[in-house]
Scaffold this motif. Structure first.
Motif, PDB file in Angstrom:
ATOM      1  N   VAL A   1       5.595  10.921   2.903  1.00  0.00           N
ATOM      2  CA  VAL A   1       6.606   9.888   3.099  1.00  0.00           C
ATOM      3  C   VAL A   1       7.987  10.532   3.051  1.00  0.00           C
ATOM      4  O   VAL A   1       8.352  11.180   2.065  1.00  0.00           O
ATOM      5  CB  VAL A   1       6.517   8.781   2.029  1.00  0.00           C
ATOM      6  CG1 VAL A   1       7.616   7.740   2.258  1.00  0.00           C
ATOM      7  CG2 VAL A   1       5.149   8.116   2.050  1.00  0.00           C
TER       8      VAL A   1
ATOM      9  N   ASP B   1      -4.921   6.903   3.786  1.00  0.00           N
ATOM     10  CA  ASP B   1      -4.165   7.559   4.861  1.00  0.00           C
ATOM     11  C   ASP B   1      -4.286   6.786   6.167  1.00  0.00           C
ATOM     12  O   ASP B   1      -4.069   7.332   7.246  1.00  0.00           O
ATOM     13  CB  ASP B   1      -4.620   9.005   5.035  1.00  0.00           C
ATOM     14  CG  ASP B   1      -6.075   9.124   5.441  1.00  0.00           C
ATOM     15  OD1 ASP B   1      -6.758   8.083   5.556  1.00  0.00           O
ATOM     16  OD2 ASP B   1      -6.531  10.260   5.655  1.00  0.00           O
ATOM     17  N   ASP B   2      -4.603   5.490   6.063  1.00  0.00           N
ATOM     18  CA  ASP B   2      -4.685   4.617   7.228  1.00  0.00           C
ATOM     19  C   ASP B   2      -3.517   3.639   7.245  1.00  0.00           C
ATOM     20  O   ASP B   2      -2.982   3.255   6.203  1.00  0.00           O
ATOM     21  CB  ASP B   2      -5.981   3.795   7.216  1.00  0.00           C
ATOM     22  CG  ASP B   2      -7.193   4.597   7.664  1.00  0.00           C
ATOM     23  OD1 ASP B   2      -7.014   5.768   8.062  1.00  0.00           O
ATOM     24  OD2 ASP B   2      -8.307   4.059   7.591  1.00  0.00           O
ATOM     25  N   VAL B   3      -3.161   3.208   8.451  1.00  0.00           N
ATOM     26  CA  VAL B   3      -2.228   2.106   8.639  1.00  0.00           C
ATOM     27  C   VAL B   3      -3.021   0.939   9.225  1.00  0.00           C
ATOM     28  O   VAL B   3      -3.908   1.140  10.071  1.00  0.00           O
ATOM     29  CB  VAL B   3      -1.062   2.504   9.561  1.00  0.00           C
ATOM     30  CG1 VAL B   3      -1.561   2.907  10.941  1.00  0.00           C
ATOM     31  CG2 VAL B   3      -0.045   1.377   9.689  1.00  0.00           C
TER      32      VAL B   3
ATOM     33  N   LEU C   1      -0.729  -0.360   4.317  1.00  0.00           N
ATOM     34  CA  LEU C   1      -1.188   1.025   4.288  1.00  0.00           C
ATOM     35  C   LEU C   1      -2.378   1.083   3.348  1.00  0.00           C
ATOM     36  O   LEU C   1      -2.391   0.438   2.288  1.00  0.00           O
ATOM     37  CB  LEU C   1      -0.070   1.943   3.794  1.00  0.00           C
ATOM     38  CG  LEU C   1       1.166   2.016   4.688  1.00  0.00           C
ATOM     39  CD1 LEU C   1       2.357   2.577   3.903  1.00  0.00           C
ATOM     40  CD2 LEU C   1       0.885   2.873   5.917  1.00  0.00           C
ATOM     41  N   ASP C   2      -3.373   1.864   3.722  1.00  0.00           N
ATOM     42  CA  ASP C   2      -4.587   1.960   2.924  1.00  0.00           C
ATOM     43  C   ASP C   2      -5.051   3.402   2.921  1.00  0.00           C
ATOM     44  O   ASP C   2      -5.635   3.882   3.896  1.00  0.00           O
ATOM     45  CB  ASP C   2      -5.663   1.039   3.517  1.00  0.00           C
ATOM     46  CG  ASP C   2      -6.952   1.049   2.687  1.00  0.00           C
ATOM     47  OD1 ASP C   2      -6.928   1.543   1.547  1.00  0.00           O
ATOM     48  OD2 ASP C   2      -7.972   0.557   3.201  1.00  0.00           O
TER      49      ASP C   2
ATOM     50  N   GLY D   1       0.788  -1.229   0.000  1.00  0.00           N
ATOM     51  CA  GLY D   1       0.000   0.000   0.000  1.00  0.00           C
ATOM     52  C   GLY D   1       0.819   1.276   0.000  1.00  0.00           C
ATOM     53  O   GLY D   1       0.248   2.373  -0.033  1.00  0.00           O
ATOM     54  N   LEU D   2       2.136   1.175   0.029  1.00  0.00           N
ATOM     55  CA  LEU D   2       2.965   2.388   0.115  1.00  0.00           C
ATOM     56  C   LEU D   2       2.758   3.294  -1.099  1.00  0.00           C
ATOM     57  O   LEU D   2       2.695   4.525  -0.961  1.00  0.00           O
ATOM     58  CB  LEU D   2       4.444   2.022   0.249  1.00  0.00           C
ATOM     59  CG  LEU D   2       5.422   3.191   0.359  1.00  0.00           C
ATOM     60  CD1 LEU D   2       5.117   4.046   1.585  1.00  0.00           C
ATOM     61  CD2 LEU D   2       6.871   2.690   0.407  1.00  0.00           C
TER      62      LEU D   2
ATOM     63  N   PHE E   1      -0.307   5.366  -0.633  1.00  0.00           N
ATOM     64  CA  PHE E   1      -0.431   6.085   0.635  1.00  0.00           C
ATOM     65  C   PHE E   1      -0.581   7.582   0.357  1.00  0.00           C
ATOM     66  O   PHE E   1       0.193   8.171  -0.400  1.00  0.00           O
ATOM     67  CB  PHE E   1       0.803   5.821   1.494  1.00  0.00           C
ATOM     68  CG  PHE E   1       0.813   6.560   2.799  1.00  0.00           C
ATOM     69  CD1 PHE E   1      -0.165   6.332   3.758  1.00  0.00           C
ATOM     70  CD2 PHE E   1       1.811   7.492   3.075  1.00  0.00           C
ATOM     71  CE1 PHE E   1      -0.148   7.008   4.963  1.00  0.00           C
ATOM     72  CE2 PHE E   1       1.841   8.174   4.284  1.00  0.00           C
ATOM     73  CZ  PHE E   1       0.846   7.930   5.229  1.00  0.00           C
ATOM     74  N   THR E   2      -1.565   8.195   0.967  1.00  0.00           N
ATOM     75  CA  THR E   2      -1.867   9.603   0.664  1.00  0.00           C
ATOM     76  C   THR E   2      -1.232  10.590   1.628  1.00  0.00           C
ATOM     77  O   THR E   2      -1.361  11.801   1.454  1.00  0.00           O
ATOM     78  CB  THR E   2      -3.395   9.817   0.658  1.00  0.00           C
ATOM     79  OG1 THR E   2      -3.951   9.404   1.915  1.00  0.00           O
ATOM     80  CG2 THR E   2      -4.040   9.020  -0.467  1.00  0.00           C
TER      81      THR E   2
END
Length: 349
Positions: free
Chosen positions: A144, A256-258, A253-254, A136-137, A140-141
């Motif tokens: 990073v 903006d969630d982990v 990662l999904d 999901g990186l 990722f919104t």
């Protein structure tokens, strides 16, 4: 003899080459011969005391038991470069090294082609950070950052941050961020600590006294199975008290969630990846000196593919201390001796 890189490894190589009666030419991409040190995060201090961190014939001044700050190291490198008196060309980036007769042609970003009987690659690794394959990186919104890009906690203050990686940099950055952000340290295994001052003496005293610094990498890999974080006590206490919250590595990662290993989900604003580096030697790819992953094919810093090609400053090159201020000169002397045998035309009369 051309040395690519003008930081601690390149200057150590220049010293070693000079001692063998050769004329080194150092090529440094930055604006001064300090390598990557000016780019490290603001709060960085050496893990080794000043007494163990100087250069041959050029020691750190002041209290020998202090841990010099990043900017002190920069000043020390600049002073050492002047002390050596070798030719150093700054703002000179090497794009490629090719074979040229019995030697090499070094091609720069300015379009110059420099001939050399021997080449030592000493460009470190900060320019080649490792980005792990995290599920999901790519989607990722949040923000990073790699530790290579981290400078100080100001831009992450008040935000939900996860630091990935349980080595020295990861724990140090997490400890600093915990004071200003909602911080979690995510690691694949519990953090392993090594006391900075066992039995009242700095651990580097024991490394030197017991010969640990000189153990070959094969022995070290059997003895040390996980990264060790040097600690005066504050980092361990921070993790034990929850000041720095540590969780086992998340599974995905999904947006903006982990997604944590227990299936729970949390919003996260930013990731800081303290996930290491690989040697920054892409300019040797066309020469055929690297493996399929871009790593040097070498033994102890001596190229396995090309005579007259060596490396200084690789992690675990010949010992635990190979890519440190306290150990790089030993490797430099070893490599210079081998590479110099291929460069008789450069020996001073």
């Amino acid at each position: 003899m051309i040395i690519i890189g003008g930081g601690q490894s390149g200057l150590a190589a220049a010293w070693a080459v000079q001692r063998r009666g050769l004329e080194p030419l150092v090529l440094e991409s930055g604006d001064r011969p300090a390598g990557s040190w000016p780019s490290y995060y603001d709060s960085l201090r050496l893990f080794s005391p000043a007494r163990y961190s100087g250069f041959p014939g050029f020691v750190f001044g002041g209290d020998p038991d202090r841990y010099p700050h990043r900017d002190e190291v920069v000043d020390h490198l600049l002073g050492y470069a002047a002390h050596l008196g070798v030719e150093i060309r700054t703002r000179t980036r090497v794009e490629a090294v090719t074979a040229a007769g019995a030697g090499y042609a070094v091609h720069t970003d300015a379009g110059d082609q420099l001939e050399a009987d021997g080449v030592i690659a000493a460009t470190g690794s900060l320019a080649n950070p490792v980005y792990p394959k995290l599920p999901g990186l790519e989607g990722f919104t949040g923000e990073v950052l790699h530790a290579a890009d981290y400078r100080n906690p100001s831009s992450l203050a008040g935000r939900r941050v996860i630091v990935v990686g349980g080595g020295n940099s990861g724990v140090q950055i997490a400890h600093e961020l915990a004071a200003v952000s909602d911080l979690t340290l995510a690691t694949r295994s519990p953090v392993a600590f090594l006391s900075q001052r066992p039995l009242g003496r700095d651990v580097h005293f024991w490394f030197r006294t017991l010969g640990f610094d000189r153990l070959p990498p094969t022995v070290l890999q059997r003895l040390v199975r996980a990264p060790l974080v040097l600690d005066t006590g504050s980092y361990r206490v921070a993790l034990e008290t929850g000041t720095v919250r540590r969780r086992p590595m998340f599974t995905a990662l999904d947006g903006d969630d982990v997604v944590w290993s227990d299936g729970s989900r949390e919003h996260v604003d930013a990731l800081v990846l303290a996930t290491g580096y690989r040697p920054s030697v892409s300019y040797l790819r066309g020469l055929g000196a690297l493996d399929e992953h871009g790593a040097p094919l070498h033994r102890g810093g001596i190229s396995l593919t090309h005579r007259g090609l060596g490396y200084v400053g690789l992690e675990m090159q010949r010992s635990f201390a190979s890519n440190t201020l306290r150990g790089v000169h030993r490797d430099a002397a070893y490599v210079a001796a081998a590479v110099a045998t291929h460069a008789p035309a450069l020996v001073r009369s």
